[in-house]
Design a protein around this motif. Structure first.
Motif, PDB file in Angstrom:
ATOM      1  N   LEU A  46      -0.122 -13.169   9.803  1.00 30.81           N
ATOM      2  CA  LEU A  46       0.426 -12.142   8.926  1.00 30.81           C
ATOM      3  C   LEU A  46       1.456 -11.315   9.673  1.00 30.81           C
ATOM      4  O   LEU A  46       1.256 -10.940  10.831  1.00 30.81           O
ATOM      5  CB  LEU A  46      -0.699 -11.241   8.418  1.00 30.81           C
ATOM      6  CG  LEU A  46      -1.785 -11.944   7.619  1.00 30.81           C
ATOM      7  CD1 LEU A  46      -2.890 -10.964   7.276  1.00 30.81           C
ATOM      8  CD2 LEU A  46      -1.210 -12.551   6.361  1.00 30.81           C
ATOM      9  N   LYS A  47       2.587 -11.045   9.014  1.00 24.69           N
ATOM     10  CA  LYS A  47       3.626 -10.223   9.624  1.00 24.69           C
ATOM     11  C   LYS A  47       3.371  -8.765   9.261  1.00 24.69           C
ATOM     12  O   LYS A  47       3.027  -8.444   8.119  1.00 24.69           O
ATOM     13  CB  LYS A  47       5.006 -10.620   9.117  1.00 24.69           C
ATOM     14  CG  LYS A  47       5.499 -11.929   9.676  1.00 24.69           C
ATOM     15  CD  LYS A  47       6.986 -12.111   9.479  1.00 24.69           C
ATOM     16  CE  LYS A  47       7.356 -12.225   8.028  1.00 24.69           C
ATOM     17  NZ  LYS A  47       8.776 -12.516   7.813  1.00 24.69           N
ATOM     18  N   LYS A  48       3.548  -7.898  10.243  1.00 26.34           N
ATOM     19  CA  LYS A  48       3.405  -6.477   9.981  1.00 26.34           C
ATOM     20  C   LYS A  48       4.682  -5.947   9.368  1.00 26.34           C
ATOM     21  O   LYS A  48       5.782  -6.389   9.695  1.00 26.34           O
ATOM     22  CB  LYS A  48       3.088  -5.729  11.268  1.00 26.34           C
ATOM     23  CG  LYS A  48       1.733  -6.078  11.812  1.00 26.34           C
ATOM     24  CD  LYS A  48       1.390  -5.206  12.989  1.00 26.34           C
ATOM     25  CE  LYS A  48      -0.004  -5.543  13.454  1.00 26.34           C
ATOM     26  NZ  LYS A  48      -0.433  -4.669  14.553  1.00 26.34           N
ATOM     27  N   LYS A  49       4.514  -5.005   8.480  1.00 25.14           N
ATOM     28  CA  LYS A  49       5.645  -4.402   7.811  1.00 25.14           C
ATOM     29  C   LYS A  49       6.428  -3.545   8.804  1.00 25.14           C
ATOM     30  O   LYS A  49       5.852  -2.820   9.610  1.00 25.14           O
ATOM     31  CB  LYS A  49       5.145  -3.525   6.666  1.00 25.14           C
ATOM     32  CG  LYS A  49       6.218  -2.918   5.823  1.00 25.14           C
ATOM     33  CD  LYS A  49       5.607  -2.120   4.700  1.00 25.14           C
ATOM     34  CE  LYS A  49       6.678  -1.446   3.870  1.00 25.14           C
ATOM     35  NZ  LYS A  49       6.083  -0.636   2.811  1.00 25.14           N
TER      36      LYS A  49
END
Length: 108
Positions: A46-49
């Protein structure tokens, strides 16, 4: 994707040194063993915002004044300062500092 029946959290995949694989909850002790026929087809990180700098980045510090204060990180005696009204008008302004030596920021 599987979810924990106890608290509704997303179950994570966990592998052991003996080759076993299971789903486990990160917030409670729930474990769901995987069957040999179950396969994990892909793993997605998951990519962090990206978070915007609320102080306006380096441009906000371009034309600020210096003052004599002690940096809590490196004990330097000089820092840039910027005063911003964050709360309502009847509250005092918040003063942000940026050390001239180590570039760390703090507020008072």
């Amino acid at each position: 994707m599987l979810f924990c029946p106890t608290d509704g959290s997303l179950l994570m995949v966990e592998s052991g040194p003996q080759g076993w694989t299971r789903f486990c909850c990160q917030t409670c002790p729930y474990i769901h063993p995987m069957e040999p026929s179950d396969k994990i087809t892909r793993k997605i990180a998951l990519k962090k915002k990206a978070v915007d700098d609320i102080m306006g980045g380096d441009d906000a510090w371009a034309n600020v004044d210096k003052t004599q204060t002690t940096c809590p990180f490196c004990n330097n005696k000089e820092a840039f300062f910027l005063m911003v009204q964050l709360r309502s008008a009847d509250e005092p302004m918040t003063c942000f500092y940026k050390c001239t030596n180590c570039k760390q920021r703090w507020k008072e």
